[in-house]
Design a protein around this motif. Structure first.
Motif, PDB file in Angstrom:
ATOM      1  N   ILE A 181       5.212   7.279  10.530  1.00  0.00           N
ATOM      2  CA  ILE A 181       5.086   7.466   9.090  1.00  0.00           C
ATOM      3  C   ILE A 181       4.303   6.274   8.546  1.00  0.00           C
ATOM      4  O   ILE A 181       4.703   5.128   8.716  1.00  0.00           O
ATOM      5  CB  ILE A 181       6.465   7.545   8.398  1.00  0.00           C
ATOM      6  CG1 ILE A 181       7.375   8.569   9.089  1.00  0.00           C
ATOM      7  CG2 ILE A 181       6.291   7.848   6.910  1.00  0.00           C
ATOM      8  CD1 ILE A 181       6.823   9.961   9.201  1.00  0.00           C
ATOM      9  N   ARG A 182       3.177   6.570   7.927  1.00  0.00           N
ATOM     10  CA  ARG A 182       2.331   5.521   7.349  1.00  0.00           C
ATOM     11  C   ARG A 182       2.510   5.523   5.834  1.00  0.00           C
ATOM     12  O   ARG A 182       2.297   6.540   5.174  1.00  0.00           O
ATOM     13  CB  ARG A 182       0.863   5.754   7.681  1.00  0.00           C
ATOM     14  CG  ARG A 182      -0.060   4.709   7.038  1.00  0.00           C
ATOM     15  CD  ARG A 182      -1.521   4.927   7.365  1.00  0.00           C
ATOM     16  NE  ARG A 182      -1.702   4.780   8.803  1.00  0.00           N
ATOM     17  CZ  ARG A 182      -2.499   5.564   9.527  1.00  0.00           C
ATOM     18  NH1 ARG A 182      -3.183   6.541   8.953  1.00  0.00           N
ATOM     19  NH2 ARG A 182      -2.620   5.365  10.820  1.00  0.00           N
ATOM     20  N   PHE A 183       2.892   4.375   5.309  1.00  0.00           N
ATOM     21  CA  PHE A 183       3.021   4.185   3.872  1.00  0.00           C
ATOM     22  C   PHE A 183       1.868   3.310   3.399  1.00  0.00           C
ATOM     23  O   PHE A 183       1.605   2.259   3.978  1.00  0.00           O
ATOM     24  CB  PHE A 183       4.332   3.477   3.520  1.00  0.00           C
ATOM     25  CG  PHE A 183       5.548   4.308   3.767  1.00  0.00           C
ATOM     26  CD1 PHE A 183       5.972   5.243   2.839  1.00  0.00           C
ATOM     27  CD2 PHE A 183       6.278   4.157   4.935  1.00  0.00           C
ATOM     28  CE1 PHE A 183       7.092   6.013   3.064  1.00  0.00           C
ATOM     29  CE2 PHE A 183       7.402   4.917   5.171  1.00  0.00           C
ATOM     30  CZ  PHE A 183       7.819   5.849   4.235  1.00  0.00           C
ATOM     31  N   THR A 184       1.215   3.740   2.337  1.00  0.00           N
ATOM     32  CA  THR A 184       0.154   2.951   1.719  1.00  0.00           C
ATOM     33  C   THR A 184       0.463   2.847   0.231  1.00  0.00           C
ATOM     34  O   THR A 184       0.667   3.866  -0.438  1.00  0.00           O
ATOM     35  CB  THR A 184      -1.224   3.620   1.910  1.00  0.00           C
ATOM     36  OG1 THR A 184      -1.448   3.845   3.304  1.00  0.00           O
ATOM     37  CG2 THR A 184      -2.332   2.763   1.331  1.00  0.00           C
ATOM     38  N   LEU A 185       0.540   1.628  -0.253  1.00  0.00           N
ATOM     39  CA  LEU A 185       0.727   1.390  -1.679  1.00  0.00           C
ATOM     40  C   LEU A 185      -0.583   0.850  -2.225  1.00  0.00           C
ATOM     41  O   LEU A 185      -1.125  -0.122  -1.697  1.00  0.00           O
ATOM     42  CB  LEU A 185       1.845   0.373  -1.925  1.00  0.00           C
ATOM     43  CG  LEU A 185       3.202   0.660  -1.299  1.00  0.00           C
ATOM     44  CD1 LEU A 185       4.183  -0.457  -1.657  1.00  0.00           C
ATOM     45  CD2 LEU A 185       3.747   2.013  -1.714  1.00  0.00           C
ATOM     46  N   GLU A 186      -1.086   1.483  -3.259  1.00  0.00           N
ATOM     47  CA  GLU A 186      -2.297   1.019  -3.937  1.00  0.00           C
ATOM     48  C   GLU A 186      -1.924   0.750  -5.383  1.00  0.00           C
ATOM     49  O   GLU A 186      -1.364   1.617  -6.050  1.00  0.00           O
ATOM     50  CB  GLU A 186      -3.396   2.076  -3.871  1.00  0.00           C
ATOM     51  CG  GLU A 186      -3.894   2.334  -2.476  1.00  0.00           C
ATOM     52  CD  GLU A 186      -5.023   3.342  -2.438  1.00  0.00           C
ATOM     53  OE1 GLU A 186      -5.609   3.648  -3.498  1.00  0.00           O
ATOM     54  OE2 GLU A 186      -5.317   3.836  -1.335  1.00  0.00           O
ATOM     55  N   ARG A 230      -4.711  -4.213  -5.255  1.00  0.00           N
ATOM     56  CA  ARG A 230      -4.193  -4.465  -3.916  1.00  0.00           C
ATOM     57  C   ARG A 230      -3.887  -3.143  -3.215  1.00  0.00           C
ATOM     58  O   ARG A 230      -3.595  -2.130  -3.842  1.00  0.00           O
ATOM     59  CB  ARG A 230      -2.884  -5.270  -3.952  1.00  0.00           C
ATOM     60  CG  ARG A 230      -3.000  -6.643  -4.500  1.00  0.00           C
ATOM     61  CD  ARG A 230      -3.643  -7.587  -3.488  1.00  0.00           C
ATOM     62  NE  ARG A 230      -3.529  -8.949  -3.892  1.00  0.00           N
ATOM     63  CZ  ARG A 230      -4.365  -9.574  -4.702  1.00  0.00           C
ATOM     64  NH1 ARG A 230      -5.390  -8.937  -5.199  1.00  0.00           N
ATOM     65  NH2 ARG A 230      -4.180 -10.832  -5.023  1.00  0.00           N
ATOM     66  N   LYS A 231      -3.928  -3.237  -1.897  1.00  0.00           N
ATOM     67  CA  LYS A 231      -3.555  -2.115  -1.037  1.00  0.00           C
ATOM     68  C   LYS A 231      -2.761  -2.716   0.108  1.00  0.00           C
ATOM     69  O   LYS A 231      -3.260  -3.594   0.827  1.00  0.00           O
ATOM     70  CB  LYS A 231      -4.810  -1.419  -0.520  1.00  0.00           C
ATOM     71  CG  LYS A 231      -4.549  -0.244   0.384  1.00  0.00           C
ATOM     72  CD  LYS A 231      -5.885   0.385   0.760  1.00  0.00           C
ATOM     73  CE  LYS A 231      -5.718   1.504   1.748  1.00  0.00           C
ATOM     74  NZ  LYS A 231      -7.005   2.129   2.071  1.00  0.00           N
ATOM     75  N   VAL A 232      -1.502  -2.287   0.258  1.00  0.00           N
ATOM     76  CA  VAL A 232      -0.666  -2.746   1.363  1.00  0.00           C
ATOM     77  C   VAL A 232      -0.205  -1.520   2.140  1.00  0.00           C
ATOM     78  O   VAL A 232       0.054  -0.465   1.557  1.00  0.00           O
ATOM     79  CB  VAL A 232       0.535  -3.606   0.902  1.00  0.00           C
ATOM     80  CG1 VAL A 232       0.064  -4.922   0.297  1.00  0.00           C
ATOM     81  CG2 VAL A 232       1.416  -2.864  -0.081  1.00  0.00           C
ATOM     82  N   GLU A 233      -0.125  -1.674   3.458  1.00  0.00           N
ATOM     83  CA  GLU A 233       0.233  -0.549   4.317  1.00  0.00           C
ATOM     84  C   GLU A 233       1.205  -1.004   5.395  1.00  0.00           C
ATOM     85  O   GLU A 233       1.212  -2.176   5.784  1.00  0.00           O
ATOM     86  CB  GLU A 233      -0.997   0.005   5.030  1.00  0.00           C
ATOM     87  CG  GLU A 233      -2.046   0.586   4.138  1.00  0.00           C
ATOM     88  CD  GLU A 233      -3.226   1.122   4.929  1.00  0.00           C
ATOM     89  OE1 GLU A 233      -3.875   0.321   5.633  1.00  0.00           O
ATOM     90  OE2 GLU A 233      -3.483   2.336   4.841  1.00  0.00           O
ATOM     91  N   THR A 234       1.964  -0.059   5.886  1.00  0.00           N
ATOM     92  CA  THR A 234       2.778  -0.286   7.065  1.00  0.00           C
ATOM     93  C   THR A 234       3.059   1.062   7.711  1.00  0.00           C
ATOM     94  O   THR A 234       2.854   2.119   7.107  1.00  0.00           O
ATOM     95  CB  THR A 234       4.099  -1.020   6.732  1.00  0.00           C
ATOM     96  OG1 THR A 234       4.680  -1.498   7.939  1.00  0.00           O
ATOM     97  CG2 THR A 234       5.087  -0.114   6.005  1.00  0.00           C
ATOM     98  N   GLU A 235       3.505   1.002   8.947  1.00  0.00           N
ATOM     99  CA  GLU A 235       3.884   2.211   9.688  1.00  0.00           C
ATOM    100  C   GLU A 235       5.271   2.006  10.271  1.00  0.00           C
ATOM    101  O   GLU A 235       5.647   0.882  10.614  1.00  0.00           O
ATOM    102  CB  GLU A 235       2.893   2.486  10.817  1.00  0.00           C
ATOM    103  CG  GLU A 235       1.519   2.852  10.332  1.00  0.00           C
ATOM    104  CD  GLU A 235       0.544   3.150  11.454  1.00  0.00           C
ATOM    105  OE1 GLU A 235       0.838   2.839  12.628  1.00  0.00           O
ATOM    106  OE2 GLU A 235      -0.537   3.701  11.156  1.00  0.00           O
ATOM    107  N   VAL A 236       6.000   3.097  10.387  1.00  0.00           N
ATOM    108  CA  VAL A 236       7.307   3.073  11.020  1.00  0.00           C
ATOM    109  C   VAL A 236       7.398   4.274  11.962  1.00  0.00           C
ATOM    110  O   VAL A 236       6.985   5.379  11.607  1.00  0.00           O
ATOM    111  CB  VAL A 236       8.450   3.073   9.974  1.00  0.00           C
ATOM    112  CG1 VAL A 236       8.421   4.306   9.091  1.00  0.00           C
ATOM    113  CG2 VAL A 236       9.803   2.941  10.650  1.00  0.00           C
TER     114      VAL A 236
END
Length: 161
Positions: A114-119, A5-11
Protein backbone atom coordinates in the motif's frame (compact mmCIF):
# COMPACT_ATOMS: atom_id res chain seq x y z
CA UNK A 1 11.64 28.25 0.39
CA UNK A 2 8.87 26.28 -1.37
CA UNK A 3 5.89 25.42 0.79
CA UNK A 4 4.62 22.62 -1.44
CA UNK A 5 5.55 19.15 -0.19
CA UNK A 6 5.05 15.56 -1.21
CA UNK A 7 5.78 12.73 1.24
CA UNK A 8 5.34 9.04 0.50
CA UNK A 9 5.69 5.69 2.17
CA UNK A 10 4.78 2.08 1.50
CA UNK A 11 3.60 -0.66 3.82
CA UNK A 12 3.40 -4.36 3.03
CA UNK A 13 0.25 -6.18 4.04
CA UNK A 14 -0.92 -9.78 3.79
CA UNK A 15 -4.39 -9.04 2.42
CA UNK A 16 -5.11 -9.02 -1.30
CA UNK A 17 -5.09 -5.79 -3.26
CA UNK A 18 -8.74 -6.25 -4.20
CA UNK A 19 -9.93 -6.73 -0.60
CA UNK A 20 -7.99 -3.75 0.71
CA UNK A 21 -9.09 -1.48 -2.14
CA UNK A 22 -12.72 -2.56 -1.63
CA UNK A 23 -12.67 -1.48 2.01
CA UNK A 24 -10.79 1.77 1.49
CA UNK A 25 -12.83 2.75 -1.56
CA UNK A 26 -16.37 1.40 -1.15
CA UNK A 27 -16.70 0.35 2.50
CA UNK A 28 -15.11 3.19 4.44
CA UNK A 29 -18.00 3.05 6.91
CA UNK A 30 -16.30 -0.09 8.28
CA UNK A 31 -13.00 1.60 9.07
CA UNK A 32 -14.37 3.19 12.25
CA UNK A 33 -15.01 -0.32 13.56
CA UNK A 34 -11.72 -1.76 12.33
CA UNK A 35 -9.55 1.15 13.54
CA UNK A 36 -11.79 2.76 16.16
CA UNK A 37 -8.95 4.31 18.17
CA UNK A 38 -8.03 6.37 15.09
CA UNK A 39 -11.15 6.79 12.96
CA UNK A 40 -14.28 7.71 14.93
CA UNK A 41 -16.50 7.83 11.84
CA UNK A 42 -16.51 8.28 8.11
CA UNK A 43 -19.88 9.51 6.93
CA UNK A 44 -21.18 9.76 3.39
CA UNK A 45 -22.42 13.32 2.96
CA UNK A 46 -23.04 13.40 -0.78
CA UNK A 47 -22.59 11.01 -3.70
CA UNK A 48 -21.89 7.27 -3.66
CA UNK A 49 -19.17 5.25 -1.95
CA UNK A 50 -16.27 4.77 -4.35
CA UNK A 51 -17.31 7.41 -6.88
CA UNK A 52 -15.53 10.58 -7.99
CA UNK A 53 -17.15 13.67 -6.49
CA UNK A 54 -18.30 11.91 -3.32
CA UNK A 55 -18.11 14.07 -0.20
CA UNK A 56 -17.11 12.41 3.08
CA UNK A 57 -17.05 13.72 6.65
CA UNK A 58 -14.33 12.28 8.87
CA UNK A 59 -14.07 12.30 12.67
CA UNK A 60 -10.68 10.99 13.75
CA UNK A 61 -8.01 11.14 16.45
CA UNK A 62 -4.52 12.21 15.40
CA UNK A 63 -1.68 13.32 17.68
CA UNK A 64 -4.00 12.62 20.64
CA UNK A 65 -6.54 15.22 19.49
CA UNK A 66 -10.03 14.77 18.10
CA UNK A 67 -10.18 16.19 14.59
CA UNK A 68 -12.59 16.57 11.68
CA UNK A 69 -12.22 16.75 7.93
CA UNK A 70 -14.36 17.02 4.85
CA UNK A 71 -12.94 15.35 1.76
CA UNK A 72 -13.95 15.03 -1.86
CA UNK A 73 -13.07 11.88 -3.77
CA UNK A 74 -11.04 13.37 -6.58
CA UNK A 75 -9.92 10.27 -8.45
CA UNK A 76 -10.70 6.55 -8.47
CA UNK A 77 -8.68 4.24 -10.70
CA UNK A 78 -10.12 0.73 -10.46
CA UNK A 79 -7.54 -0.71 -12.85
CA UNK A 80 -4.63 0.49 -10.69
CA UNK A 81 -6.50 0.13 -7.38
CA UNK A 82 -5.89 3.74 -6.42
CA UNK A 83 -7.86 6.70 -5.17
CA UNK A 84 -7.29 10.32 -4.20
CA UNK A 85 -9.07 12.38 -1.57
CA UNK A 86 -8.83 16.16 -1.52
CA UNK A 87 -9.37 17.73 1.91
CA UNK A 88 -11.65 20.73 1.46
CA UNK A 89 -12.55 21.59 5.08
CA UNK A 90 -11.45 20.74 8.57
CA UNK A 91 -8.44 20.67 10.84
CA UNK A 92 -5.89 20.01 8.10
CA UNK A 93 -6.68 23.31 6.47
CA UNK A 94 -5.70 25.22 9.62
CA UNK A 95 -2.08 24.52 8.62
CA UNK A 96 -2.23 23.72 4.92
CA UNK A 97 -3.51 25.64 1.93
CA UNK A 98 -4.23 22.30 0.22
CA UNK A 99 -3.96 18.66 1.29
CA UNK A 100 -4.43 15.50 -0.79
CA UNK A 101 -4.17 11.85 0.18
CA UNK A 102 -3.42 9.32 -2.55
CA UNK A 103 -3.62 5.59 -1.85
CA UNK A 104 -2.53 2.88 -4.27
CA UNK A 105 -2.82 -0.86 -3.63
CA UNK A 106 -0.14 -2.78 -5.51
CA UNK A 107 -0.37 -6.59 -5.80
CA UNK A 108 2.53 -8.82 -4.77
CA UNK A 109 3.00 -12.58 -5.04
CA UNK A 110 1.58 -12.84 -1.53
CA UNK A 111 -0.35 -9.87 -0.25
CA UNK A 112 -0.01 -6.25 -1.32
CA UNK A 113 1.96 -3.08 -0.97
CA UNK A 114 0.00 0.00 0.00
CA UNK A 115 1.55 3.27 -1.15
CA UNK A 116 0.48 6.46 0.60
CA UNK A 117 1.31 9.82 -0.94
CA UNK A 118 0.49 13.08 0.80
CA UNK A 119 0.65 16.24 -1.29
CA UNK A 120 0.16 19.52 0.50
CA UNK A 121 1.03 23.17 0.58
CA UNK A 122 1.87 24.66 3.97
CA UNK A 123 0.47 28.04 4.96
CA UNK A 124 3.95 29.06 6.17
CA UNK A 125 7.39 27.48 6.51
CA UNK A 126 7.22 26.98 10.30
CA UNK A 127 4.59 24.25 9.87
CA UNK A 128 6.25 20.83 10.14
CA UNK A 129 6.00 18.29 7.36
CA UNK A 130 3.16 15.85 7.77
CA UNK A 131 5.16 12.74 8.69
CA UNK A 132 2.99 11.93 11.72
CA UNK A 133 -0.10 11.88 9.51
CA UNK A 134 1.69 9.57 7.08
CA UNK A 135 2.39 7.17 9.97
CA UNK A 136 -1.24 7.51 11.01
CA UNK A 137 -2.27 6.28 7.52
CA UNK A 138 0.15 3.34 7.78
CA UNK A 139 -1.30 2.36 11.17
CA UNK A 140 -4.82 2.37 9.72
CA UNK A 141 -3.65 0.18 6.81
CA UNK A 142 -2.23 -2.30 9.33
CA UNK A 143 -5.53 -2.32 11.24
CA UNK A 144 -7.45 -2.99 8.02
CA UNK A 145 -5.01 -5.77 7.12
CA UNK A 146 -5.44 -7.41 10.53
CA UNK A 147 -9.21 -7.31 10.05
CA UNK A 148 -9.05 -8.71 6.52
CA UNK A 149 -6.72 -11.53 7.57
CA UNK A 150 -8.68 -12.33 10.74
CA UNK A 151 -11.60 -14.64 11.28
CA UNK A 152 -14.43 -12.47 10.01
CA UNK A 153 -17.31 -12.55 7.60
CA UNK A 154 -16.58 -9.82 5.08
CA UNK A 155 -20.14 -9.87 3.85
CA UNK A 156 -21.51 -8.71 7.20
CA UNK A 157 -21.35 -5.36 8.86
CA UNK A 158 -19.06 -5.17 11.86
CA UNK A 159 -20.51 -3.56 14.96
CA UNK A 160 -18.63 -1.95 17.80
CA UNK A 161 -18.56 -3.85 21.07
Amino acid sequence: MALYRKVETEVEIKASTQKFHEIINRKLYRVSNVSSNKIRSCELHEGEWGKVGTILYWHYTHDEKDRVAKSVTEDVDEENNSLTWNMVEGDHLKHYKSFKIKIQCIPKDKGSVIRFTLEYEKLHEKIPDSHTFLLFCVDIAKDIDAYLMGDNNEGSFITKA
